[in-house]
Design a protein around this motif. Structure first.
Motif, PDB file in Angstrom:
ATOM      1  N   ASP A   1       0.836  -1.215   0.000  1.00  0.00           N
ATOM      2  CA  ASP A   1       0.000   0.000   0.000  1.00  0.00           C
ATOM      3  C   ASP A   1       0.864   1.256   0.000  1.00  0.00           C
ATOM      4  OD1 ASP A   1      -2.245  -1.617   0.064  1.00  0.00           O
ATOM      5  OD2 ASP A   1      -2.577  -1.413   2.224  1.00  0.00           O
ATOM      6  N   GLU A   2       1.951   1.225   0.773  1.00  0.00           N
ATOM      7  CA  GLU A   2       2.847   2.385   0.836  1.00  0.00           C
ATOM      8  C   GLU A   2       3.584   2.561  -0.495  1.00  0.00           C
ATOM      9  OE1 GLU A   2       4.357   5.711   2.962  1.00  0.00           O
ATOM     10  OE2 GLU A   2       2.743   4.286   3.432  1.00  0.00           O
ATOM     11  N   ILE A   3       3.949   1.461  -1.129  1.00  0.00           N
ATOM     12  CA  ILE A   3       4.611   1.533  -2.438  1.00  0.00           C
ATOM     13  C   ILE A   3       3.699   2.225  -3.446  1.00  0.00           C
ATOM     14  CG2 ILE A   3       5.416   0.153  -4.407  1.00  0.00           C
ATOM     15  CD1 ILE A   3       6.437  -1.908  -2.356  1.00  0.00           C
ATOM     16  N   ILE A   4       2.422   1.820  -3.469  1.00  0.00           N
ATOM     17  CA  ILE A   4       1.468   2.406  -4.417  1.00  0.00           C
ATOM     18  C   ILE A   4       1.354   3.909  -4.198  1.00  0.00           C
ATOM     19  CG2 ILE A   4      -0.971   2.465  -5.072  1.00  0.00           C
ATOM     20  CD1 ILE A   4      -1.044  -0.566  -4.451  1.00  0.00           C
ATOM     21  N   LYS A   5       1.379   4.343  -2.938  1.00  0.00           N
ATOM     22  CA  LYS A   5       1.257   5.778  -2.621  1.00  0.00           C
ATOM     23  C   LYS A   5       2.407   6.592  -3.212  1.00  0.00           C
ATOM     24  CE  LYS A   5       0.645   6.978   1.599  1.00  0.00           C
ATOM     25  NZ  LYS A   5       0.734   6.956   3.100  1.00  0.00           N
ATOM     26  N   HIS A   6       3.577   5.972  -3.338  1.00  0.00           N
ATOM     27  CA  HIS A   6       4.771   6.737  -3.735  1.00  0.00           C
ATOM     28  C   HIS A   6       5.226   6.467  -5.161  1.00  0.00           C
ATOM     29  CE1 HIS A   6       5.564   8.442   0.252  1.00  0.00           C
ATOM     30  NE2 HIS A   6       5.149   7.280   0.728  1.00  0.00           N
ATOM     31  N   LEU A   7       4.520   5.610  -5.879  1.00  0.00           N
ATOM     32  CA  LEU A   7       4.861   5.402  -7.283  1.00  0.00           C
ATOM     33  C   LEU A   7       4.526   6.652  -8.102  1.00  0.00           C
ATOM     34  CD1 LEU A   7       3.664   1.733  -7.948  1.00  0.00           C
ATOM     35  CD2 LEU A   7       6.018   2.551  -7.703  1.00  0.00           C
ATOM     36  N   PRO A   8       5.150   6.820  -9.269  1.00  0.00           N
ATOM     37  CA  PRO A   8       4.810   7.964 -10.120  1.00  0.00           C
ATOM     38  C   PRO A   8       3.302   8.053 -10.342  1.00  0.00           C
ATOM     39  CG  PRO A   8       6.702   6.806 -11.010  1.00  0.00           C
ATOM     40  CD  PRO A   8       6.209   5.976  -9.859  1.00  0.00           C
ATOM     41  N   ALA A   9       2.783   9.275 -10.281  1.00  0.00           N
ATOM     42  CA  ALA A   9       1.329   9.487 -10.308  1.00  0.00           C
ATOM     43  C   ALA A   9       0.692   8.981 -11.595  1.00  0.00           C
ATOM     44  CB  ALA A   9       1.029  10.967 -10.120  1.00  0.00           C
ATOM     45  N   TRP A  10      -0.476   8.369 -11.447  1.00  0.00           N
ATOM     46  CA  TRP A  10      -1.314   7.993 -12.575  1.00  0.00           C
ATOM     47  C   TRP A  10      -2.547   8.903 -12.581  1.00  0.00           C
ATOM     48  CZ3 TRP A  10      -1.906   2.015 -13.617  1.00  0.00           C
ATOM     49  CH2 TRP A  10      -0.656   1.501 -13.977  1.00  0.00           C
ATOM     50  N   SER A  11      -3.148   9.044 -13.735  1.00  0.00           N
ATOM     51  CA  SER A  11      -4.339   9.887 -13.877  1.00  0.00           C
ATOM     52  C   SER A  11      -5.594   9.017 -14.001  1.00  0.00           C
ATOM     53  CB  SER A  11      -4.212  10.790 -15.116  1.00  0.00           C
ATOM     54  OG  SER A  11      -3.099  11.641 -14.992  1.00  0.00           O
ATOM     55  N   PHE A  12      -6.704   9.579 -13.510  1.00  0.00           N
ATOM     56  CA  PHE A  12      -8.006   8.904 -13.609  1.00  0.00           C
ATOM     57  C   PHE A  12      -8.793   9.565 -14.737  1.00  0.00           C
ATOM     58  CE2 PHE A  12     -12.384   7.995 -12.541  1.00  0.00           C
ATOM     59  CZ  PHE A  12     -12.329   6.684 -12.074  1.00  0.00           C
ATOM     60  N   TYR A  13      -9.483   8.740 -15.545  1.00  0.00           N
ATOM     61  CA  TYR A  13     -10.196   9.284 -16.702  1.00  0.00           C
ATOM     62  C   TYR A  13     -11.414   8.410 -17.009  1.00  0.00           C
ATOM     63  CZ  TYR A  13     -10.760  11.398 -21.357  1.00  0.00           C
ATOM     64  OH  TYR A  13     -11.233  12.053 -22.462  1.00  0.00           O
ATOM     65  N   SER A  14     -12.548   9.048 -17.255  1.00  0.00           N
ATOM     66  CA  SER A  14     -13.770   8.340 -17.656  1.00  0.00           C
ATOM     67  C   SER A  14     -14.078   8.658 -19.111  1.00  0.00           C
ATOM     68  CB  SER A  14     -14.949   8.768 -16.764  1.00  0.00           C
ATOM     69  OG  SER A  14     -14.723   8.381 -15.423  1.00  0.00           O
ATOM     70  N   PHE A  15     -14.443   7.649 -19.895  1.00  0.00           N
ATOM     71  CA  PHE A  15     -14.687   7.850 -21.326  1.00  0.00           C
ATOM     72  C   PHE A  15     -15.527   6.675 -21.838  1.00  0.00           C
ATOM     73  CE2 PHE A  15     -10.838   5.523 -20.572  1.00  0.00           C
ATOM     74  CZ  PHE A  15     -10.863   4.490 -21.484  1.00  0.00           C
ATOM     75  N   SER A  16     -15.828   6.717 -23.122  1.00  0.00           N
ATOM     76  CA  SER A  16     -16.596   5.612 -23.722  1.00  0.00           C
ATOM     77  C   SER A  16     -15.955   5.170 -25.028  1.00  0.00           C
ATOM     78  CB  SER A  16     -18.041   6.044 -23.973  1.00  0.00           C
ATOM     79  OG  SER A  16     -18.092   7.044 -24.971  1.00  0.00           O
ATOM     80  N   LEU A  17     -16.218   3.922 -25.385  1.00  0.00           N
ATOM     81  CA  LEU A  17     -15.724   3.318 -26.622  1.00  0.00           C
ATOM     82  C   LEU A  17     -16.916   2.754 -27.391  1.00  0.00           C
ATOM     83  CD1 LEU A  17     -12.755   1.255 -25.102  1.00  0.00           C
ATOM     84  CD2 LEU A  17     -12.534   3.328 -26.498  1.00  0.00           C
ATOM     85  N   PRO A  18     -16.791   2.619 -28.702  1.00  0.00           N
ATOM     86  CA  PRO A  18     -17.876   1.997 -29.461  1.00  0.00           C
ATOM     87  C   PRO A  18     -18.014   0.520 -29.076  1.00  0.00           C
ATOM     88  CG  PRO A  18     -15.950   2.274 -30.843  1.00  0.00           C
ATOM     89  CD  PRO A  18     -15.662   3.024 -29.579  1.00  0.00           C
ATOM     90  N   ASN A  19     -19.229   0.052 -28.956  1.00  0.00           N
ATOM     91  CA  ASN A  19     -19.474  -1.359 -28.635  1.00  0.00           C
ATOM     92  C   ASN A  19     -19.354  -2.174 -29.917  1.00  0.00           C
ATOM     93  OD1 ASN A  19     -20.218  -3.792 -27.580  1.00  0.00           O
ATOM     94  ND2 ASN A  19     -21.968  -3.002 -26.428  1.00  0.00           N
ATOM     95  N   SER A  20     -18.087  -2.463 -30.287  1.00  0.00           N
ATOM     96  CA  SER A  20     -17.801  -3.141 -31.552  1.00  0.00           C
ATOM     97  C   SER A  20     -16.530  -3.952 -31.362  1.00  0.00           C
ATOM     98  CB  SER A  20     -17.602  -2.115 -32.665  1.00  0.00           C
ATOM     99  OG  SER A  20     -16.446  -1.328 -32.394  1.00  0.00           O
ATOM    100  N   GLU A  21     -16.165  -4.669 -32.419  1.00  0.00           N
ATOM    101  CA  GLU A  21     -14.945  -5.475 -32.339  1.00  0.00           C
ATOM    102  C   GLU A  21     -13.720  -4.594 -32.070  1.00  0.00           C
ATOM    103  OE1 GLU A  21     -12.320  -8.501 -35.158  1.00  0.00           O
ATOM    104  OE2 GLU A  21     -14.411  -8.043 -35.692  1.00  0.00           O
ATOM    105  N   LYS A  22     -13.665  -3.437 -32.746  1.00  0.00           N
ATOM    106  CA  LYS A  22     -12.539  -2.522 -32.516  1.00  0.00           C
ATOM    107  C   LYS A  22     -12.553  -1.982 -31.098  1.00  0.00           C
ATOM    108  CE  LYS A  22     -10.297  -2.249 -36.475  1.00  0.00           C
ATOM    109  NZ  LYS A  22      -8.852  -2.525 -36.558  1.00  0.00           N
ATOM    110  N   GLY A  23     -13.757  -1.633 -30.593  1.00  0.00           N
ATOM    111  CA  GLY A  23     -13.869  -1.123 -29.228  1.00  0.00           C
ATOM    112  C   GLY A  23     -13.411  -2.157 -28.212  1.00  0.00           C
ATOM    113  N   MET A  24     -13.787  -3.437 -28.434  1.00  0.00           N
ATOM    114  CA  MET A  24     -13.371  -4.508 -27.528  1.00  0.00           C
ATOM    115  C   MET A  24     -11.853  -4.711 -27.583  1.00  0.00           C
ATOM    116  SD  MET A  24     -16.061  -5.420 -25.948  1.00  0.00           S
ATOM    117  CE  MET A  24     -15.444  -6.903 -25.159  1.00  0.00           C
ATOM    118  N   SER A  25     -11.285  -4.518 -28.766  1.00  0.00           N
ATOM    119  CA  SER A  25      -9.834  -4.646 -28.909  1.00  0.00           C
ATOM    120  C   SER A  25      -9.117  -3.564 -28.108  1.00  0.00           C
ATOM    121  CB  SER A  25      -9.452  -4.554 -30.389  1.00  0.00           C
ATOM    122  OG  SER A  25      -8.054  -4.638 -30.547  1.00  0.00           O
ATOM    123  N   VAL A  26      -9.657  -2.322 -28.174  1.00  0.00           N
ATOM    124  CA  VAL A  26      -9.082  -1.226 -27.384  1.00  0.00           C
ATOM    125  C   VAL A  26      -9.215  -1.532 -25.896  1.00  0.00           C
ATOM    126  CG1 VAL A  26      -9.304   1.211 -26.759  1.00  0.00           C
ATOM    127  CG2 VAL A  26      -9.470   0.509 -29.163  1.00  0.00           C
TER     128      VAL A  26
END
Length: 428
Positions: free
Chosen positions: A359-384
């Motif tokens: 848990d402490e390691i996760i706190k100090h790792l380089p920051a990651w960003s949170f993002y909400s978005f959508s993908l097309p419900n298709s074969e390409k979207g599933m691949s992404v």
């Protein structure tokens, strides 16, 4: 010569330390104990000890009378070697060996012997050879002078020397440095590749014999050799570290020791770079030792790291807490807390505190960003979506006309996702 091939006489050693009159007696005792552990780690059997408090003598390190006392002790104990804690000049080595009638070495030669014994890969063998040559080169002129005077032909088993000896050393050093530099470039490419693939790099560091390898085994479920002996780890070992979605690699590295000379640090630069170029350092401490000993070892570790890590966060991992009561641990932290950033308490042997450490390691790792978005419900979207699982943490997925995703990843991955939204059927 390997420890198991030494004769009984060759294994029997006398340990010697000169202490400055103004030195702290407790610290001097601790350093002498460290010399004993180094000797045992090399396969030697300490059969006698000699100390003297005085300023160094240029000819003998100790006083002439004390060296004669040492010679008598060598005869009484049937010792085949004398090992000094203090660094000895070529003249001092020559003079002491003449009086004692046996081989004489200092702590740094002893460390090189340990490293040579533990080196198993071509790189580690090259690093040991480089360290040996860098240690030897300041002595070259003095050795040649001694041999030319025929004071002691073949002194210390070094053979007949010519004027070209020093130049030969420098050429060999240059060749080894070129080969290690090439290997270092490969390491840099590998580190860059690992970063591109989303891995954070975590390194175990600390004073030798603090329990780094045992902790490594406990946190990654591995079986790297872990023994109660100095410098067990000489070749770095890297394994995947499971952090519940965050991808990380943990590397076990060579331990630090008091007063490591610069030529030894330089020789092992490519190994120590596993620490210096990591994203996070776990600085392991043996919490079962005396507070003053822990502080000294922390100071040694920080001195080795400080100028090279460029702001990389450090987690202080206090190991072996199963040996302490809670009140003892609190008292310990009152004394050492100012030298122990981001402390975590574990027992690697009993696997206590592993989740808290993660848990402490996760706190100090380089920051990651949170993002909400959508993908097309298709074969390409599933691949992404499949690609997203490989590159970061998918917190939520809902399937409808489009695929809604709550996602956390490195900034470069988030930027790629944003570019995908302009043309959601392409992976970029």
């Amino acid at each position: 010569m390997p420890a198991d091939k030494k004769t009984e006489t060759e294994r029997r050693v006398i340990l010697v330390k000169r202490t400055n009159p103004r030195a702290d007696p407790e610290r001097s005792e601790y350093l002498f104990e460290e010399l004993k552990e180094l000797a045992r780690a090399t396969g030697y059997i300490p059969v006698g000890e000699l100390t003297q408090t005085r300023f160094p003598d240029s000819r003998y390190q100790l006083g002439k009378g004390k060296i004669e006392e040492l010679a008598e002790l060598v005869r009484q104990k049937r010792a085949g070697k004398v090992i000094f804690y203090n660094r000895l000049s070529t003249i001092q080595l020559f003079n002491i060996s003449e009086i004692c009638g046996c081989q004489v070495m200092d702590k740094f030669q002893l460390i090189l012997e340990i490293f040579a014994k533990r080196a198993t890969t071509r790189r580690s063998k090259l690093q040991v050879e480089l360290a040996r040559l860098k240690y030897e080169i300041p002595r070259a002129r003095a050795i040649v002078s001694l041999v030319k005077k025929e004071e002691r032909a073949g002194f210390m088993g070094l053979g007949d020397y010519e004027d070209a000896y020093e130049q030969d050393l420098k050429k060999r050093i240059a060749r080894i440095e070129d080969e290690l530099e090439s290997a270092g470039k490969d390491d840099e490419s590998l580190r860059a590749f690992r970063h591109r693939k989303g891995f954070s790099l975590v390194a175990l560091a600390g004073y030798t014999n603090a329990g780094k390898s045992t902790l490594f085994n406990a946190i990654v479920n591995e079986s790297v050799e872990a023994r109660n002996m100095l410098f067990t780890t000489l070749v770095p070992t890297t394994r995947a570290l499971d952090l519940g979605g965050r991808k990380a690699l943990l590397t076990d590295t060579v331990g630090f020791i008091e007063e490591l000379p610069h030529w030894l640090v330089d020789a092992f630069k490519s190994t120590l770079d596993e620490i210096f170029l990591s994203d996070l350092i776990l600085l392991v401490v043996d919490a079962g030792e005396k507070p003053e000993t822990i502080l000294q070892k922390l100071s040694t570790s920080h001195d080795t790291l400080w100028d090279r890590i460029q702001g990389v966060p450090i987690i202080t991992v206090l190991n072996k807490i199963d040996l302490l009561e809670e009140a003892q641990l609190e008292a310990l932290m009152e004394e050492i807390g100012y030298m122990a950033p981001n402390p975590v308490f574990v027992s690697a042997k009993k696997k206590i505190g592993m989740q808290e450490l993660k848990d402490e390691i996760i706190k100090h790792l380089p920051a990651w960003s949170f993002y909400s978005f959508s993908l097309p419900n298709s074969e390409k979207g599933m691949s992404v979506l499949s690609w997203l699982y490989d590159e970061g943490i998918v917190h939520r997925v809902e399937y409808g006309e489009r695929i809604s995703v709550d996602y956390e990843a490195r900034e470069d991955i988030i930027n790629r996702i944003k570019s995908l939204e302009l043309n959601p059927y392409e992976q970029g």
